[in-house]
Design a protein around this motif. Structure first.
Motif, PDB file in Angstrom:
ATOM      1  N   VAL A 113     -19.697   3.916 -24.902  1.00  0.00           N
ATOM      2  CA  VAL A 113     -19.469   2.503 -24.606  1.00  0.00           C
ATOM      3  C   VAL A 113     -18.065   2.072 -25.069  1.00  0.00           C
ATOM      4  O   VAL A 113     -17.424   1.246 -24.421  1.00  0.00           O
ATOM      5  CB  VAL A 113     -20.608   1.628 -25.187  1.00  0.00           C
ATOM      6  CG1 VAL A 113     -20.392   1.248 -26.625  1.00  0.00           C
ATOM      7  CG2 VAL A 113     -20.799   0.385 -24.337  1.00  0.00           C
ATOM      8  N   MET A 151     -15.766   3.228 -22.398  1.00  0.00           N
ATOM      9  CA  MET A 151     -16.051   2.458 -21.179  1.00  0.00           C
ATOM     10  C   MET A 151     -15.446   1.061 -21.236  1.00  0.00           C
ATOM     11  O   MET A 151     -15.082   0.499 -20.206  1.00  0.00           O
ATOM     12  CB  MET A 151     -17.578   2.349 -21.019  1.00  0.00           C
ATOM     13  CG  MET A 151     -18.058   1.800 -19.695  1.00  0.00           C
ATOM     14  SD  MET A 151     -19.850   1.446 -19.736  1.00  0.00           S
ATOM     15  CE  MET A 151     -20.537   3.037 -20.187  1.00  0.00           C
ATOM     16  N   MET A 152     -15.341   0.498 -22.446  1.00  0.00           N
ATOM     17  CA  MET A 152     -14.874  -0.877 -22.576  1.00  0.00           C
ATOM     18  C   MET A 152     -13.436  -0.962 -23.107  1.00  0.00           C
ATOM     19  O   MET A 152     -12.983  -2.019 -23.525  1.00  0.00           O
ATOM     20  CB  MET A 152     -15.856  -1.690 -23.418  1.00  0.00           C
ATOM     21  CG  MET A 152     -17.227  -1.786 -22.730  1.00  0.00           C
ATOM     22  SD  MET A 152     -18.455  -2.804 -23.576  1.00  0.00           S
ATOM     23  CE  MET A 152     -17.956  -4.476 -23.120  1.00  0.00           C
ATOM     24  N   GLN A 198     -16.650   6.014 -16.240  1.00  0.00           N
ATOM     25  CA  GLN A 198     -17.432   4.856 -15.818  1.00  0.00           C
ATOM     26  C   GLN A 198     -16.562   3.585 -15.825  1.00  0.00           C
ATOM     27  O   GLN A 198     -16.571   2.814 -14.879  1.00  0.00           O
ATOM     28  CB  GLN A 198     -18.630   4.683 -16.756  1.00  0.00           C
ATOM     29  CG  GLN A 198     -19.356   3.347 -16.631  1.00  0.00           C
ATOM     30  CD  GLN A 198     -20.062   3.174 -15.301  1.00  0.00           C
ATOM     31  OE1 GLN A 198     -20.591   4.124 -14.745  1.00  0.00           O
ATOM     32  NE2 GLN A 198     -20.057   1.951 -14.769  1.00  0.00           N
ATOM     33  N   GLY A 199     -15.824   3.391 -16.931  1.00  0.00           N
ATOM     34  CA  GLY A 199     -15.084   2.136 -17.119  1.00  0.00           C
ATOM     35  C   GLY A 199     -13.744   2.113 -16.397  1.00  0.00           C
ATOM     36  O   GLY A 199     -13.076   1.089 -16.382  1.00  0.00           O
ATOM     37  N   LYS A 200     -13.347   3.237 -15.826  1.00  0.00           N
ATOM     38  CA  LYS A 200     -12.057   3.362 -15.144  1.00  0.00           C
ATOM     39  C   LYS A 200     -10.869   3.160 -16.074  1.00  0.00           C
ATOM     40  O   LYS A 200      -9.901   2.486 -15.735  1.00  0.00           O
ATOM     41  CB  LYS A 200     -11.977   2.419 -13.933  1.00  0.00           C
ATOM     42  CG  LYS A 200     -13.054   2.681 -12.896  1.00  0.00           C
ATOM     43  CD  LYS A 200     -12.960   1.765 -11.697  1.00  0.00           C
ATOM     44  CE  LYS A 200     -12.083   2.307 -10.610  1.00  0.00           C
ATOM     45  NZ  LYS A 200     -12.206   1.566  -9.348  1.00  0.00           N
ATOM     46  N   PHE A 201     -11.008   3.712 -17.275  1.00  0.00           N
ATOM     47  CA  PHE A 201      -9.886   3.742 -18.199  1.00  0.00           C
ATOM     48  C   PHE A 201      -9.415   5.189 -18.334  1.00  0.00           C
ATOM     49  O   PHE A 201     -10.182   6.119 -18.056  1.00  0.00           O
ATOM     50  CB  PHE A 201     -10.306   3.208 -19.573  1.00  0.00           C
ATOM     51  CG  PHE A 201     -10.539   1.727 -19.593  1.00  0.00           C
ATOM     52  CD1 PHE A 201      -9.474   0.838 -19.609  1.00  0.00           C
ATOM     53  CD2 PHE A 201     -11.830   1.214 -19.578  1.00  0.00           C
ATOM     54  CE1 PHE A 201      -9.687  -0.537 -19.616  1.00  0.00           C
ATOM     55  CE2 PHE A 201     -12.050  -0.160 -19.573  1.00  0.00           C
ATOM     56  CZ  PHE A 201     -10.977  -1.036 -19.590  1.00  0.00           C
ATOM     57  N   ASP A 246     -17.060  10.533 -20.292  1.00  0.00           N
ATOM     58  CA  ASP A 246     -18.092   9.833 -19.519  1.00  0.00           C
ATOM     59  C   ASP A 246     -17.803   8.326 -19.509  1.00  0.00           C
ATOM     60  O   ASP A 246     -17.868   7.673 -18.466  1.00  0.00           O
ATOM     61  CB  ASP A 246     -19.459  10.119 -20.154  1.00  0.00           C
ATOM     62  CG  ASP A 246     -20.586   9.394 -19.444  1.00  0.00           C
ATOM     63  OD1 ASP A 246     -20.524   9.257 -18.213  1.00  0.00           O
ATOM     64  OD2 ASP A 246     -21.535   8.967 -20.124  1.00  0.00           O
TER      65      ASP A 246
END
Lengths: 251, 251
Positions: free
Chosen positions: A96, A99-100, A138-141, A134
């Motif tokens: 997470v 992702m953020m 997902q987060g496109k970083f 992963d």
């Protein structure tokens, strides 16, 4: 995977990357990619872009970069300080965070950290990487969060934190606490920082000695809300609220 | 378990509840409870309270209620409308919804919902209950969220939603969308609702036809932030931001 993360190790030519692992399988089986089609890619710690599928087989996928562009970021930097959680939770925090758009996570041993958690291989490369990748996918970083482990609480808070996050350079230091403390909008009412560091406690909370030391180090308390959240859920909630408050300052 | 959830089926006397399942094991092994000690309990769909351990053995734990008090709630009501996700995600959505005090979750079949997901047993009792109880135990709530399944998108949005959430009675209807839309603080700037319903899309998003229908049904768009989040992470982020905005109205 919203973004296929590429690394320099995948580079096989000028603007060419060759994949043969789970990313190749994802392009074949989930995206059902065919030669000539494009996929969204990101270069680890670099730009994002689009690539066309030059070759695709059960052995490998060859991608040719069509275009690179700067990765859109958060517009501010946020780091986390977390009590070392049990491995199952640790993996979720890693995912997470990536992702953020978190840039660094400092895991510190707390009084309520089980001794065995400190030696978890998932706190280090290479074992933490699948969870970070992963999250980035997902987060496109593309920026891999820096992961650091601090087995001694007191020296970390008293000696290392003031160097890592000097108040003078405008690092805004925050600690999530339960109830009775102000909400994030109030805590940040007079703040114009663009660098944040948020402390997230262990399941069961910090012991009073730990909270005191963190507050003494200049961390300002805020209350997430009327819930008792799991660690990974608290991380998400804190980052979501921070972004909302920072975005409202820009208006 | 921050709260041991009790049900009427556990009642074995006046103010007495007897447990022999995983809750009894939790009291013995995790809380290391001993006779005479107290634990925090909540009665399903009822009050919270404290109970003393009257008897504890490898067979069972007998609890005597010392005190009941009203469950502190969120101060507002929030429901969710989610595209039916794959079972692994569904379980997480169930847990986090219960943990964060959501009162009802409507799962609706979306264009991007895999056909097999619609028949998942975890959408119904009893299979959904362990995840809901887990969330209640963690979040210290007692109100079991209502779970409803809607296999037909259009009749649900056009016919059922206006009855479930009539605009006239002050239900504030929101839909999470990616970028270019206002943030939640702006969407709710003129709002004084105490009932909210938030639409969370599927992985990959709603198709345009679905978004149009939802907007036509009076749902106001807001943007969570600069991320692409997993469904369960989006649920947490949306609930965290809603609580922050609602709490700032009260100041």
């Amino acid at each position: 995977m919203n973004l296929i993360i590429l690394t320099e190790a995948d580079r096989t030519g000028d603007g060419e990357f060759t994949l043969s692992d789970h990313r190749a399988i994802h392009i074949r089986k989930v995206l059902r990619g065919a030669a000539g089609e494009t996929v969204e890619v990101g270069l680890l710690n670099g730009p994002v872009g689009t690539a066309s599928i030059a070759e695709i087989s059960s052995q490998k996928v060859v991608l040719k970069i069509a275009e690179w562009r700067a990765m859109p970021g958060l517009g501010y930097r946020v780091d986390l300080i977390c009590a070392i959680p049990r491995p199952k939770t640790l993996k979720k925090v890693l995912t997470v965070s990536a992702m953020m758009g978190v840039r660094a996570v400092h895991f510190v041993r707390a009084n309520r950290t089980d001794k065995s958690y400190v030696t978890s291989s998932f706190l280090h490369q290479p074992d933490c990487l699948p969870y970070l990748y992963d999250g980035l996918s997902q987060g496109k970083f593309t920026q891999l969060p820096e992961i650091a482990v601090h087995p001694l609480f007191r020296p970390f808070v008293e000696d290392e934190l003031p160097i890592l996050y000097p108040t003078e350079t405008g690092s805004c230091k925050l600690i999530c606490e339960l109830s009775t403390t102000p909400r994030l909008g109030e805590t940040l009412a007079q703040d114009s920082s663009t660098r944040f560091v948020i402390v997230i406690g262990p399941e069961g909370g910090w012991v009073p000695f730990e909270t005191e030391l963190i507050l003494k180090a200049g961390f300002r308390p805020f209350c997430l809300g009327p819930w008792m959240l799991r660690v990974e859920t608290a991380v998400t909630a804190a980052l979501a609220q921070l972004d909302l408050v920072v975005s409202s300052r820009r208006r």
